[in-house]
Each structure stands twice: as C-alpha cells, then as structure tokens.
Design a protein around this motif. Sequence first.
Motif, PDB file in Angstrom:
ATOM      1  N   LEU A   9       0.828  -1.196   0.000  1.00 13.92           N
ATOM      2  CA  LEU A   9       0.000   0.000   0.000  1.00 13.92           C
ATOM      3  C   LEU A   9       0.867   1.252   0.000  1.00 13.92           C
ATOM      4  CD1 LEU A   9      -2.719  -0.937   2.643  1.00 13.92           C
ATOM      5  CD2 LEU A   9      -3.010  -0.783   0.168  1.00 13.92           C
ATOM      6  N   ALA A  10       0.392   2.304  -0.649  1.00 13.35           N
ATOM      7  CA  ALA A  10       1.146   3.553  -0.728  1.00 13.35           C
ATOM      8  C   ALA A  10       1.416   4.136   0.654  1.00 13.35           C
ATOM      9  CB  ALA A  10       0.407   4.561  -1.593  1.00 13.35           C
ATOM     10  N   LYS A  11       0.480   3.974   1.583  1.00 13.24           N
ATOM     11  CA  LYS A  11       0.667   4.532   2.921  1.00 13.24           C
ATOM     12  C   LYS A  11       1.724   3.773   3.733  1.00 13.24           C
ATOM     13  CE  LYS A  11      -3.315   2.124   4.883  1.00 13.24           C
ATOM     14  NZ  LYS A  11      -4.649   2.302   5.445  1.00 13.24           N
ATOM     15  N   GLU A  12       2.134   2.588   3.279  1.00 14.93           N
ATOM     16  CA  GLU A  12       3.150   1.794   3.974  1.00 14.93           C
ATOM     17  C   GLU A  12       4.561   2.062   3.453  1.00 14.93           C
ATOM     18  OE1 GLU A  12       1.735  -2.151   3.251  1.00 14.93           O
ATOM     19  OE2 GLU A  12       0.194  -2.030   4.797  1.00 14.93           O
ATOM     20  N   LEU A  13       4.689   2.808   2.358  1.00 17.03           N
ATOM     21  CA  LEU A  13       6.000   3.080   1.783  1.00 17.03           C
ATOM     22  C   LEU A  13       6.794   4.017   2.680  1.00 17.03           C
ATOM     23  CD1 LEU A  13       5.141   3.542  -1.994  1.00 17.03           C
ATOM     24  CD2 LEU A  13       6.204   1.579  -0.905  1.00 17.03           C
ATOM     25  N   LYS A  14       8.081   3.799   2.744  1.00 11.17           N
ATOM     26  CA  LYS A  14       8.978   4.627   3.545  1.00 11.17           C
ATOM     27  C   LYS A  14      10.129   5.107   2.668  1.00 11.17           C
ATOM     28  CE  LYS A  14       7.865   2.606   7.945  1.00 11.17           C
ATOM     29  NZ  LYS A  14       6.501   2.913   7.762  1.00 11.17           N
ATOM     30  N   THR A  15      10.837   6.122   3.130  1.00 15.10           N
ATOM     31  CA  THR A  15      12.020   6.602   2.421  1.00 15.10           C
ATOM     32  C   THR A  15      13.025   5.454   2.319  1.00 15.10           C
ATOM     33  OG1 THR A  15      11.664   8.798   3.325  1.00 15.10           O
ATOM     34  CG2 THR A  15      13.827   8.343   2.411  1.00 15.10           C
ATOM     35  N   GLY A  16      13.558   5.233   1.127  1.00 13.09           N
ATOM     36  CA  GLY A  16      14.499   4.140   0.894  1.00 13.09           C
ATOM     37  C   GLY A  16      13.861   2.904   0.293  1.00 13.09           C
ATOM     38  N   SER A  17      12.530   2.848   0.263  1.00 11.81           N
ATOM     39  CA  SER A  17      11.843   1.712  -0.361  1.00 11.81           C
ATOM     40  C   SER A  17      12.087   1.743  -1.865  1.00 11.81           C
ATOM     41  CB  SER A  17      10.339   1.771  -0.107  1.00 11.81           C
ATOM     42  OG  SER A  17      10.038   1.737   1.251  1.00 11.81           O
ATOM     43  N   VAL A  18      12.163   0.568  -2.464  1.00 13.54           N
ATOM     44  CA  VAL A  18      12.341   0.477  -3.909  1.00 13.54           C
ATOM     45  C   VAL A  18      11.078  -0.129  -4.498  1.00 13.54           C
ATOM     46  CG1 VAL A  18      13.756  -0.439  -5.774  1.00 13.54           C
ATOM     47  CG2 VAL A  18      14.828   0.201  -3.615  1.00 13.54           C
ATOM     48  N   VAL A  19      10.416   0.642  -5.376  1.00 13.46           N
ATOM     49  CA  VAL A  19       9.150   0.226  -5.971  1.00 13.46           C
ATOM     50  C   VAL A  19       9.240   0.315  -7.488  1.00 13.46           C
ATOM     51  CG1 VAL A  19       7.778   0.939  -3.973  1.00 13.46           C
ATOM     52  CG2 VAL A  19       8.200   2.554  -5.812  1.00 13.46           C
ATOM     53  N   VAL A  20       8.278  -0.316  -8.154  1.00 17.16           N
ATOM     54  CA  VAL A  20       8.194  -0.232  -9.608  1.00 17.16           C
ATOM     55  C   VAL A  20       7.188   0.866  -9.955  1.00 17.16           C
ATOM     56  CG1 VAL A  20       7.577  -1.454 -11.717  1.00 17.16           C
ATOM     57  CG2 VAL A  20       8.743  -2.669  -9.873  1.00 17.16           C
ATOM     58  N   HIS A  21       7.645   1.859 -10.704  1.00 11.41           N
ATOM     59  CA  HIS A  21       6.782   2.942 -11.166  1.00 11.41           C
ATOM     60  C   HIS A  21       6.991   3.101 -12.661  1.00 11.41           C
ATOM     61  CE1 HIS A  21       4.502   6.638 -11.172  1.00 11.41           C
ATOM     62  NE2 HIS A  21       5.503   7.249 -11.789  1.00 11.41           N
ATOM     63  N   ASP A  22       5.929   3.002 -13.432  1.00 11.85           N
ATOM     64  CA  ASP A  22       6.001   3.057 -14.899  1.00 11.85           C
ATOM     65  C   ASP A  22       6.968   2.015 -15.462  1.00 11.85           C
ATOM     66  OD1 ASP A  22       4.115   5.040 -15.031  1.00 11.85           O
ATOM     67  OD2 ASP A  22       5.585   6.674 -15.158  1.00 11.85           O
ATOM     68  N   GLY A  23       7.016   0.841 -14.838  1.00 14.89           N
ATOM     69  CA  GLY A  23       7.838  -0.258 -15.338  1.00 14.89           C
ATOM     70  C   GLY A  23       9.298  -0.202 -14.959  1.00 14.89           C
ATOM     71  N   ASN A  24       9.734   0.820 -14.224  1.00 18.67           N
ATOM     72  CA  ASN A  24      11.134   0.944 -13.826  1.00 18.67           C
ATOM     73  C   ASN A  24      11.261   0.969 -12.307  1.00 18.67           C
ATOM     74  OD1 ASN A  24      12.287   1.197 -16.453  1.00 18.67           O
ATOM     75  ND2 ASN A  24      11.537   3.302 -16.539  1.00 18.67           N
ATOM     76  N   PRO A  25      12.359   0.426 -11.775  1.00 17.36           N
ATOM     77  CA  PRO A  25      12.567   0.489 -10.330  1.00 17.36           C
ATOM     78  C   PRO A  25      12.930   1.913  -9.911  1.00 17.36           C
ATOM     79  CG  PRO A  25      14.459  -0.516 -11.369  1.00 17.36           C
ATOM     80  CD  PRO A  25      13.446  -0.314 -12.443  1.00 17.36           C
ATOM     81  N   CYS A  26      12.298   2.371  -8.843  1.00 19.81           N
ATOM     82  CA  CYS A  26      12.546   3.714  -8.314  1.00 19.81           C
ATOM     83  C   CYS A  26      12.754   3.616  -6.808  1.00 19.81           C
ATOM     84  CB  CYS A  26      11.364   4.637  -8.584  1.00 19.81           C
ATOM     85  SG  CYS A  26      11.033   4.921 -10.321  1.00 19.81           S
ATOM     86  N   VAL A  27      13.710   4.376  -6.290  1.00 18.76           N
ATOM     87  CA  VAL A  27      13.936   4.435  -4.847  1.00 18.76           C
ATOM     88  C   VAL A  27      13.279   5.711  -4.330  1.00 18.76           C
ATOM     89  CG1 VAL A  27      16.212   5.537  -5.047  1.00 18.76           C
ATOM     90  CG2 VAL A  27      15.633   4.264  -2.991  1.00 18.76           C
ATOM     91  N   ILE A  28      12.486   5.561  -3.253  1.00 16.69           N
ATOM     92  CA  ILE A  28      11.763   6.684  -2.672  1.00 16.69           C
ATOM     93  C   ILE A  28      12.755   7.554  -1.905  1.00 16.69           C
ATOM     94  CG2 ILE A  28       9.915   7.387  -1.102  1.00 16.69           C
ATOM     95  CD1 ILE A  28       8.861   5.840  -3.517  1.00 16.69           C
ATOM     96  N   LYS A  29      12.820   8.839  -2.246  1.00 15.07           N
ATOM     97  CA  LYS A  29      13.731   9.778  -1.583  1.00 15.07           C
ATOM     98  C   LYS A  29      13.012  10.695  -0.598  1.00 15.07           C
ATOM     99  CE  LYS A  29      17.661   8.834  -3.625  1.00 15.07           C
ATOM    100  NZ  LYS A  29      18.820   8.407  -2.889  1.00 15.07           N
ATOM    101  N   GLY A  30      11.724  10.961  -0.843  1.00 17.07           N
ATOM    102  CA  GLY A  30      10.990  11.844   0.049  1.00 17.07           C
ATOM    103  C   GLY A  30       9.492  11.602  -0.061  1.00 17.07           C
ATOM    104  N   ILE A  31       8.774  11.852   1.036  1.00 13.37           N
ATOM    105  CA  ILE A  31       7.325  11.641   1.073  1.00 13.37           C
ATOM    106  C   ILE A  31       6.678  12.856   1.728  1.00 13.37           C
ATOM    107  CG2 ILE A  31       5.456  10.183   1.921  1.00 13.37           C
ATOM    108  CD1 ILE A  31       7.540   7.918   2.183  1.00 13.37           C
ATOM    109  N   ASN A  32       5.635  13.381   1.086  1.00 10.09           N
ATOM    110  CA  ASN A  32       4.813  14.452   1.637  1.00 10.09           C
ATOM    111  C   ASN A  32       3.402  13.922   1.793  1.00 10.09           C
ATOM    112  OD1 ASN A  32       5.923  16.896   2.323  1.00 10.09           O
ATOM    113  ND2 ASN A  32       6.024  17.628   0.210  1.00 10.09           N
ATOM    114  N   VAL A  33       2.828  14.070   2.972  1.00  9.43           N
ATOM    115  CA  VAL A  33       1.478  13.587   3.229  1.00  9.43           C
ATOM    116  C   VAL A  33       0.535  14.788   3.275  1.00  9.43           C
ATOM    117  CG1 VAL A  33       0.004  12.305   4.815  1.00  9.43           C
ATOM    118  CG2 VAL A  33       2.397  11.665   4.563  1.00  9.43           C
ATOM    119  N   HIS A  34      -0.517  14.748   2.469  1.00 15.38           N
ATOM    120  CA  HIS A  34      -1.511  15.817   2.436  1.00 15.38           C
ATOM    121  C   HIS A  34      -2.851  15.261   2.888  1.00 15.38           C
ATOM    122  CE1 HIS A  34       1.025  18.780   0.476  1.00 15.38           C
ATOM    123  NE2 HIS A  34       1.514  17.779  -0.224  1.00 15.38           N
ATOM    124  N   SER A  35      -3.277  15.666   4.077  1.00 14.19           N
ATOM    125  CA  SER A  35      -4.581  15.253   4.595  1.00 14.19           C
ATOM    126  C   SER A  35      -5.604  16.297   4.183  1.00 14.19           C
ATOM    127  CB  SER A  35      -4.544  15.134   6.112  1.00 14.19           C
ATOM    128  OG  SER A  35      -3.629  14.140   6.491  1.00 14.19           O
TER     129      SER A  35
END
Length: 187
Positions: free
Chosen positions: A2-28
């Motif tokens: 789930l997107a809410k479980e992702l943390k900085t440093g996680s590696v996910v597939v976005h648009d078919g390529n691996p991406c490492v999360i560098k920053g997260i902004n939460v907008h409620s």
Amino acid sequence: MLAKELKTGSVVVHDGNPCVIKGINVHSPSARGAATLYKFRARNLITRNKVDFTLKGTDMMDEADFSRRDVQMLYSDQTHLFLMDKEDFQQYEISLEDAEEELPYMTEGLEGIRAMIYNDACVGIELPAAVELTITQCDPGVKGNSATSRNKPATLETGLIVQVPEYIKEGERLKIDTRTGEFLARA
C-alpha cells in the motif's frame, strides 16, 4: 504494498522501472470523506531521473525485484566508486554522479554501506544512519562563549561543512547524521 506503507528508501516499480523513494509528503484533506494523498519524490534507478508521483493511501505499488548487499568502500577514482561485497568479495562500481548525494559521507574502508543490486549491477548505495568523520578545519572557540549555544562551521575530511557547537576543536572525530547532514555528537 500500500502507498501509505512506503517509507524513504523503499524500492518500488513505477512506470515499469525500479525507483527508490527519496521523500514523502502527506496531504490530509480538510473535507470529510476525502482520501489522504501521498506525494512521492523518487529516483529512477535505470535512467537516474527524478520522478514525482501522487497516490492515495489505499493505492497499491509493486516492490522492485532487488537485492541489497553489505559492501565496503575500497577506493574511488575520478569517475567511479569501487565497492566490495563482504560475503563473496565480488567488486561493484558505481559512477560518482550516481552516488553524488552519498559522497560527502564516504571514506575509504567505511563499513555499513549497502549496495542496491539490480540485474547484477550496482544501481545505488545506502549509507548507515550516522558516520564518524574527522574535522580538518575549524575556527577556535572564543573564551567565555561556552554558556551560549552558538554554532560555527567545521570542514570535515570529506569536504563536508557542518555546523558544530563552539566547544568542538579541530582534529576531533564527530558523528554526522547521513540523512540530514547535521552534527550528532562527538565520536
């Protein structure tokens, strides 16, 4: 995942390529019933481009097929860093451009580094949370100023400049936070 479980440093597939999360902004949202939005800043590990994307907390992301290996920095030249796997002694190299954010914290023989391996190539590195570095240049503290919490700039052995308390002297070893670049304590 789930997107809410992702943390900085996680590696996910976005648009078919691996991406490492560098920053997260939460907008409620302020409206009732609206979904919380997560704005991610990531780095594509193949093209090295920065990627921004926004997801709802319940959106799903795929984790990239990745391995992280404990490595030790051997040396660097004008174009690359050379790392050695601590288990099977295989050597990896990564260009200095790709490790630009991590370079100010790296010294020869630094341990606790993890290499991100994708298709048998090192595409990124993760540093330990804190590293120890020696001060190479620092102005002396002014006598009588120890009661105030003033800071002064100090140049470390890697060229990194950090703000340190007045009582710190040249030649001392310091612990530096690799995520924020701030002084933590004497080593």
